[in-house]
Design an enzyme around this catalytic site. Structure first.
Site, PDB file in Angstrom:
ATOM      1  CE1 TYR A   1      -3.519   2.643   0.776  1.00 16.10           C
ATOM      2  CE2 TYR A   1      -2.291   3.086   2.786  1.00 16.10           C
ATOM      3  CZ  TYR A   1      -3.254   3.409   1.833  1.00 16.10           C
ATOM      4  OH  TYR A   1      -3.969   4.476   1.898  1.00 16.10           O
TER       5      TYR A   1
ATOM      6  CE  LYS B   1      -3.505   5.950  -1.135  1.00  8.69           C
ATOM      7  NZ  LYS B   1      -4.489   6.793  -1.824  1.00  8.69           N
TER       8      LYS B   1
END
Length: 335
Positions: free
Chosen positions: A153, A157
């Site tokens: 994650y 990002k």
């Protein structure tokens, strides 16, 4: 202003939309998510609104969908990118995380840079998970510290941060990248985020339900209240581009509060009593703990404060605000 919010069916998207409607400065607000998001509630004090609200289901990984959604004729001035597969879910399903967190975001940015009449303001909700563990426990990270994600994650990002930063450097878009702390307390059901337990150990016990604590009480996390996060997202929207340029980067670590799990449990007891605390069951989960341990818990947010972003309240005040805003099943909404 004509604003579009992706991931608008989520908690932050709904809270932001409601705040924008209440503010009354928008000609139109478009809410989109993979399933049609509900319109934001209108305050009882203002039964009508002059803002046009559109709720649209959209698969943002589709070029056709993005071309139809981001047309020059819509004259979008601001876009909040809030969509995403959260930390725990992105770690469990790499392909899904790549499609939603990277492919969809790039599809949006590519469409906008090609068709927008002007450099649209893009407020990208990133995460402090782009960082890895700090050099030592007391170290406070700044935007100058090199990211080193400890999860898929965070890596996904960071890739999007880099792409939006480059498009902004080239003058194609006007990006504002805000790294959010863990938002606490989130109402509703648990999410796919590894940090979901942080809200759960408050939300469920205050509703008279059991909650699982999957990490050590000695772990600390960087948190922020929903009210402050919404306020800071709107501040990012209004900041002049020149102020970001002074720092050479559109990235800002948003203010938050560093608290240990033990301190969180003490706050739960102070607000909900021993009865609420007794509903928290310790049940360690290695996968969750590994992800959360990789997140730094202290930040130097002097840059954000100089830019005018708001500091957060105390943890106990955050809990009181949560009960005021969302109520509990035991006391009723607002009770």
């Amino acid at each position: 202003m004509n604003i579009l919010i992706t991931g608008a069916g989520g908690f932050i998207g709904q809270a932001l939309a409601a705040a924008l409607v209440k503010e009354g400065k928008c000609a139109s607000i478009t809410l989109t998510d993979i399933v049609e998001p509900p319109p934001p509630p209108i305050s009882p004090k203002s039964e009508t609104t002059t803002t046009t609200i559109n709720c649209i289901p959209a698969d943002l990984t589709s070029p056709t969908t993005c071309s139809a959604l981001f047309t020059p004729e819509k004259n979008l001035t601001h876009i909040f990118l809030l969509h995403g597969i959260m930390s725990g879910a992105a770690e469990a399903d790499l392909e899904l995380g790549l499609r939603v967190n990277i492919d969809a975001t790039r599809q949006i940015l590519d469409t906008l840079r090609r068709c927008a009449k002007n450099a649209v303001k893009i407020i990208f909700a990133s995460t402090c998970a782009v960082y890895g563990p700090p050099p030592h426990e007391e170290y406070a990270l700044t935007e100058a510290d090199a990211p080193c994600p400890g999860s898929s994650y965070g890596a996904q990002k960071l890739i999007c941060e880099t792409l939006l930063g480059d498009f902004s450097r080239r003058g194609l878009l006007d990006g504002r990248i805000v790294r959010l702390p863990t938002v606490l307390v989130r109402p509703g059901k648990p999410t796919g985020a590894a940090s979901s337990f942080a809200s759960g150990i408050f939300r469920e016990p205050l509703n008279g339900q059991k909650a699982i604590l999957p990490v050590s009480k000695e772990l600390s996390v960087w948190i922020c209240s929903p009210r402050t996060v919404i306020k800071n997202l709107m501040w990012a929207r209004d900041l002049e581009r020149e102020r970001y340029k002074d720092y050479g980067s559109p990235v800002v670590n948003l203010p938050g509060v560093s608290v240990s799990i033990r301190e969180m449990l003490a706050a739960l007891r102070a607000i909900g009593g021993q009865e609420a605390l007794d509903l928290v069951e310790e049940k360690r989960d290695e996968a969750t703990e590994r992800i959360v341990e990789s997140w730094p818990a202290k930040y130097d947010t002097s840059r954000a404060l100089k830019l005018g972003f708001a500091e957060d309240e105390t943890l106990e005040q955050t809990l009181k605000d949560y009960i005021e805003d969302y109520g509990t099943e035991k006391k009723g909404r607002g009770g």
